[in-house]
Design a protein around this motif. Structure first.
Motif, PDB file in Angstrom:
ATOM      1  N   ALA A 139      -1.881  -1.745  -1.053  1.00  0.00           N
ATOM      2  CA  ALA A 139      -1.700  -0.352  -1.492  1.00  0.00           C
ATOM      3  C   ALA A 139      -0.191  -0.063  -1.587  1.00  0.00           C
ATOM      4  CB  ALA A 139      -2.435   0.598  -0.565  1.00  0.00           C
ATOM      5  N   ARG A 140       0.276   0.940  -0.843  1.00  0.00           N
ATOM      6  CA  ARG A 140       1.703   1.272  -0.854  1.00  0.00           C
ATOM      7  C   ARG A 140       2.335   1.046   0.511  1.00  0.00           C
ATOM      8  NH1 ARG A 140       3.487   3.913  -5.173  1.00  0.00           N
ATOM      9  NH2 ARG A 140       5.099   5.048  -4.000  1.00  0.00           N
ATOM     10  N   ALA A 155       2.902  -9.443  -2.494  1.00  0.00           N
ATOM     11  CA  ALA A 155       2.014  -9.650  -1.348  1.00  0.00           C
ATOM     12  C   ALA A 155       0.876 -10.581  -1.738  1.00  0.00           C
ATOM     13  CB  ALA A 155       1.457  -8.315  -0.872  1.00  0.00           C
ATOM     14  N   SER A 156       0.411 -11.356  -0.764  1.00  0.00           N
ATOM     15  CA  SER A 156      -0.661 -12.321  -1.036  1.00  0.00           C
ATOM     16  C   SER A 156      -2.023 -11.656  -1.197  1.00  0.00           C
ATOM     17  CB  SER A 156      -0.719 -13.365   0.087  1.00  0.00           C
ATOM     18  OG  SER A 156      -1.008 -12.740   1.330  1.00  0.00           O
ATOM     19  N   GLN A 157      -2.122 -10.378  -0.829  1.00  0.00           N
ATOM     20  CA  GLN A 157      -3.324  -9.581  -1.088  1.00  0.00           C
ATOM     21  C   GLN A 157      -2.910  -8.128  -1.206  1.00  0.00           C
ATOM     22  OE1 GLN A 157      -4.947 -10.955   2.848  1.00  0.00           O
ATOM     23  NE2 GLN A 157      -5.664  -8.850   2.995  1.00  0.00           N
ATOM     24  N   THR A 158      -3.782  -7.314  -1.721  1.00  0.00           N
ATOM     25  CA  THR A 158      -3.388  -5.940  -1.987  1.00  0.00           C
ATOM     26  C   THR A 158      -3.041  -5.179  -0.701  1.00  0.00           C
ATOM     27  OG1 THR A 158      -4.023  -3.890  -3.105  1.00  0.00           O
ATOM     28  CG2 THR A 158      -5.765  -5.088  -1.945  1.00  0.00           C
ATOM     29  N   SER A 165       3.060  -3.278   5.938  1.00  0.00           N
ATOM     30  CA  SER A 165       2.499  -2.650   7.140  1.00  0.00           C
ATOM     31  C   SER A 165       1.034  -2.293   6.916  1.00  0.00           C
ATOM     32  CB  SER A 165       3.298  -1.398   7.517  1.00  0.00           C
ATOM     33  OG  SER A 165       3.292  -0.457   6.454  1.00  0.00           O
ATOM     34  N   SER A 166       0.403  -2.985   5.979  1.00  0.00           N
ATOM     35  CA  SER A 166      -1.006  -2.723   5.690  1.00  0.00           C
ATOM     36  C   SER A 166      -1.918  -3.239   6.781  1.00  0.00           C
ATOM     37  CB  SER A 166      -1.380  -3.387   4.356  1.00  0.00           C
ATOM     38  OG  SER A 166      -2.770  -3.296   4.112  1.00  0.00           O
ATOM     39  N   GLY A 195      -0.165  -2.038  -4.702  1.00  0.00           N
ATOM     40  CA  GLY A 195      -1.080  -3.172  -4.795  1.00  0.00           C
ATOM     41  C   GLY A 195      -0.456  -4.437  -4.253  1.00  0.00           C
ATOM     42  N   THR A 196       0.031  -5.299  -5.136  1.00  0.00           N
ATOM     43  CA  THR A 196       0.631  -6.555  -4.702  1.00  0.00           C
ATOM     44  C   THR A 196       2.072  -6.748  -5.162  1.00  0.00           C
ATOM     45  OG1 THR A 196      -0.220  -7.744  -6.632  1.00  0.00           O
ATOM     46  CG2 THR A 196      -1.610  -7.745  -4.644  1.00  0.00           C
TER      47      THR A 196
END
Lengths: 107, 119
Positions: free
Chosen positions: A30-31, A25-28, A91-92, A68-69
């Motif tokens: 989480a899960r 992912a391009s930014q964090t 889905s963050s 995270g990423t």
């Protein structure tokens, strides 16, 4: 928007192989990471949600890890029915976004 | 078990409005978010938007104000309207159910319907 990058884009594998697909992912996030299997002409199928939770009815040879990423999808012993394209999805945050896909091909 | 089925015209003219319906069978349309996702040939999956029986909706900003979604609880259906279409809107369109618990994910999808934008 969060960009999801999968690797590799395709993989030539044999039945019985252990397969690992990565997603970044391009930014964090989480899960908040899900994995799907898609076969041509069929509905995409949820395999893993929340990075490592196995969706009901999905064989235990599928597993997910990471937070995270960086995330991975592992198929412990590839079966003939597993030849398909696999997508990760975050889905963050809205809009939810997908990786470009990893296509498993018969070696 | 719950199944989703997309339906609508397979061919839409440029500048017109694309209209699709997703029928939900085997279960209630209540208590979930309902989504539209598309995939142009040879490209990745793009989320279009989500709607809920409460009336709430979210759209992908990339599609600006071209998207309208609605839910018909009496028919157990939800729908998509995409206005001012161009060839770039040619894609397989999927409807999907989104589970919202501690985590959010698309747990059920339709098989998709191909929509071609051409004159």
């Amino acid at each position: 928007d969060i960009e999801m990058t999968q690797s590799p884009s395709s993989l030539s594998v044999s039945v019985g192989d252990r397969v690992t697909i990565t997603c970044r992912a391009s930014q964090t996030i989480a899960r908040y990471l899900n994995w799907y299997q898609h076969k041509p002409g069929k509905a995409p199928k949820l395999l893993i949600y929340a990075a490592s939770s196995l969706q009901s009815g999905v064989p235990s040879r599928f597993s997910g890890s990471g937070s995270g990423t960086d995330f991975t999808l592992t198929i412990s012993s590839l079966q003939p029915e597993d030849f398909a394209t696999y997508y990760c999805q975050q889905s963050s945050s809205t809009p939810p976004s997908f990786g470009q896909g990893t296509k498993l091909k018969i070696k | 078990q719950v199944q989703l089925q997309e339906s609508g015209p397979g061919l839409v003219k440029p500048s017109e409005t694309l209209s699709l319906t997703c029928s939900v069978s085997g279960g209630s349309i209540s208590s979930y978010y309902w989504n539209w996702i598309r995939q142009p040939a040879g490209k990745g999956l793009e989320w279009i938007g989500r709607t809920h029986t409460s009336g709430g909706t979210n759209n992908n900003p990339s599609l600006k104000s071209r998207v309208t979604m609605s839910v018909d609880t009496s028919k157990n259906q939800f729908s998509l309207r995409l206005s001012s279409v161009t060839a770039a809107d040619t894609a397989v369109y999927y409807c999907a159910r989104e589970e919202w618990l501690t985590y959010w994910y698309f747990d059920l999808w339709g098989r998709g319907t191909l929509v071609t934008v051409a004159s």
